[in-house]
Write a protein that holds these residues in place. Structure first.
Motif, PDB file in Angstrom:
ATOM      1  N   CYS A  20     -29.750  38.919  48.955  1.00  0.00           N
ATOM      2  CA  CYS A  20     -30.126  37.807  48.076  1.00  0.00           C
ATOM      3  C   CYS A  20     -30.882  36.734  48.860  1.00  0.00           C
ATOM      4  CB  CYS A  20     -28.885  37.205  47.423  1.00  0.00           C
ATOM      5  SG  CYS A  20     -28.084  38.310  46.242  1.00  0.00           S
ATOM      6  N   LEU A  21     -30.422  36.454  50.079  1.00  0.00           N
ATOM      7  CA  LEU A  21     -31.131  35.507  50.936  1.00  0.00           C
ATOM      8  C   LEU A  21     -32.557  35.983  51.175  1.00  0.00           C
ATOM      9  CD1 LEU A  21     -31.466  33.179  52.994  1.00  0.00           C
ATOM     10  CD2 LEU A  21     -30.357  34.662  54.701  1.00  0.00           C
ATOM     11  N   ASN A  96     -27.780  33.232  41.758  1.00  0.00           N
ATOM     12  CA  ASN A  96     -26.820  34.312  41.965  1.00  0.00           C
ATOM     13  C   ASN A  96     -25.433  33.789  42.343  1.00  0.00           C
ATOM     14  OD1 ASN A  96     -27.069  37.285  41.748  1.00  0.00           O
ATOM     15  ND2 ASN A  96     -26.117  37.265  43.767  1.00  0.00           N
ATOM     16  N   LEU A  97     -25.050  32.688  41.747  1.00  0.00           N
ATOM     17  CA  LEU A  97     -23.768  32.056  42.062  1.00  0.00           C
ATOM     18  C   LEU A  97     -22.688  32.451  41.063  1.00  0.00           C
ATOM     19  CD1 LEU A  97     -24.982  28.426  42.859  1.00  0.00           C
ATOM     20  CD2 LEU A  97     -24.561  30.308  44.473  1.00  0.00           C
ATOM     21  N   LEU A 112     -30.276  26.521  37.206  1.00  0.00           N
ATOM     22  CA  LEU A 112     -29.157  27.383  37.565  1.00  0.00           C
ATOM     23  C   LEU A 112     -29.380  28.757  36.942  1.00  0.00           C
ATOM     24  CD1 LEU A 112     -26.308  28.026  38.671  1.00  0.00           C
ATOM     25  CD2 LEU A 112     -25.387  27.104  36.509  1.00  0.00           C
ATOM     26  N   ILE A 113     -29.485  29.783  37.811  1.00  0.00           N
ATOM     27  CA  ILE A 113     -29.493  31.173  37.355  1.00  0.00           C
ATOM     28  C   ILE A 113     -28.235  31.791  37.948  1.00  0.00           C
ATOM     29  CG2 ILE A 113     -30.780  33.325  37.183  1.00  0.00           C
ATOM     30  CD1 ILE A 113     -33.293  31.766  37.937  1.00  0.00           C
ATOM     31  N   ARG A 119     -20.832  30.031  30.952  1.00  0.00           N
ATOM     32  CA  ARG A 119     -21.955  30.013  30.022  1.00  0.00           C
ATOM     33  C   ARG A 119     -22.615  31.373  29.881  1.00  0.00           C
ATOM     34  NH1 ARG A 119     -27.201  26.654  31.861  1.00  0.00           N
ATOM     35  NH2 ARG A 119     -27.248  28.377  33.391  1.00  0.00           N
ATOM     36  N   ALA A 120     -22.784  32.073  31.014  1.00  0.00           N
ATOM     37  CA  ALA A 120     -23.573  33.304  30.985  1.00  0.00           C
ATOM     38  C   ALA A 120     -23.278  34.146  32.224  1.00  0.00           C
ATOM     39  CB  ALA A 120     -25.067  32.965  30.934  1.00  0.00           C
ATOM     40  N   ALA A 121     -23.766  35.376  32.214  1.00  0.00           N
ATOM     41  CA  ALA A 121     -23.724  36.269  33.369  1.00  0.00           C
ATOM     42  C   ALA A 121     -25.048  37.002  33.452  1.00  0.00           C
ATOM     43  CB  ALA A 121     -22.570  37.254  33.263  1.00  0.00           C
ATOM     44  N   HIS A 122     -25.494  37.272  34.681  1.00  0.00           N
ATOM     45  CA  HIS A 122     -26.753  37.973  34.900  1.00  0.00           C
ATOM     46  C   HIS A 122     -26.535  39.073  35.937  1.00  0.00           C
ATOM     47  CE1 HIS A 122     -28.068  33.907  33.539  1.00  0.00           C
ATOM     48  NE2 HIS A 122     -28.941  34.619  32.852  1.00  0.00           N
TER      49      HIS A 122
END
Length: 320
Positions: A20-21, A96-97, A112-113, A119-122
């Motif tokens: 992710c980094l 990605n938190l 914020l993703i 609220r949500a998930a990705h």
């Protein structure tokens, strides 16, 4: 001049974190945005080239703060010297938190993703990156065989195998032939377990006879290094099987090892391994035909009763 510099903060303690980094670093490069990487862990600060400690970051140097991957909550950032109120002038991005607090309670981000929140998930950000897959090798080794005494060069063979892995940055699996237990097994080792694992690697690197045998039996090319001075059972087995890749410790150069590895990764080597397996299996099954006639024969001469056995027999007869 407009200030443009990002502070990238995160755990970076797993391969997923690191991927992710790397994705975020690519985004920054595409945006012509220079950046500093600030892992939470002091040990990781030392391992990541150019990394800084988060609590040494001067807020005025940055236009963006990007928090990347993993659990995130205010106490974590404060504990590591990144209270976001000090970066109020920055664009604050969370990527990605996993947000452990409700967003109604804490959401300091301009964008914020999240990986997941109330609220949500990705999908995890690692799905976005394509990486080149490398061949996976098995590493099946022995370090000592006392029956060979001073002829042993097994440690040298191990060193040559490890050097080959390091030069080509190959992912490897340690594979043990020990029975009934092996340190890399959750259950007792068996022919089925060993074959199942070896059959999954692209090449087996070994200084063990049964490493060579089980690799070829399962159609896997083996790069064998005989660790006995002058060659011994490993070289003899390679010769009788017609397998061409059995080098000797102390004689094989790095170039020879590199060339052997390249061949073992080829389609030709895979085909050769399958052919060797088929021929050797046919020959080995023929051993039964040689053994069966003698199994059907009685003992040579009359059976003798040894004195101790005779005494036991007489005692039983007296009791009866």
């Amino acid at each position: 001049m407009t200030l443009r510099r990002a502070l990238i903060v995160g755990h970076f303690s797993t391969i997923g974190d690191v991927e992710c980094l790397e994705a975020v670093q690519e985004w920054c490069a595409a945006a012509d945005l220079v950046y500093d990487v600030a892992p939470y862990s002091k040990s990781l600060q030392a391992r990541i080239a150019g990394a800084i400690a988060p609590d040494t970051a001067t807020p005025a140097r940055y236009s963006h703060v990007i928090i990347v991957c993993g659990p995130c909550y205010p106490e974590l950032l404060e504990r590591n010297g990144v209270p976001l109120d000090r970066f109020a002038h920055c664009q604050k991005i969370g990527v990605n938190l996993t947000l452990t607090k409700p967003l109604s309670v804490w959401n300091p981000f301009d964008l914020l993703i999240e990986r997941d929140s109330d609220r949500a998930a990705h999908p995890d950000l690692t799905f976005a990156r394509k990486v080149e897959l490398k061949p996976v090798v098995g590493r099946c080794l022995v370090k000592r065989q006392r029956e060979y005494g001073d002829r042993q060069k097994l440690e040298l063979a191990v060193s040559q195998i490890d050097g080959l892995i390091a030069r080509h940055t190959l992912p490897y699996i340690d594979i043990a032939t020990d029975w009934p237990g092996a340190k890399d097994r959750a259950v007792a080792n068996s022919t089925e377990a060993l074959s199942s694992i070896i059959s999954r690697v692209d090449v087996l690197l070994t200084n063990r006879l049964h490493g060579l045998v089980f690799a070829l039996k399962n159609g896997v090319p083996a790069l064998a290094i005989d660790g006995i001075d002058g060659g011994d059972k490993l070289s003899a087995q390679a010769r009788v099987l017609g397998w061409p890749v059995c080098l000797r410790a102390g004689e094989a150069t790095e170039q020879a090892l590199d060339e052997a590895l390249a061949w073992c990764l080829s389609a030709e080597a895979k085909e050769k391994a399958r052919a060797v397996s088929a021929t050797a299996a046919e020959t080995a099954r023929g051993m039964q035909a040689l053994v069966m006639p003698i199994l059907a024969q009685p003992a040579k001469g009359e059976a003798r009763i040894e004195p101790a056995g005779l005494g036991a027999l007489l005692r039983r007869l007296v009791r009866n």
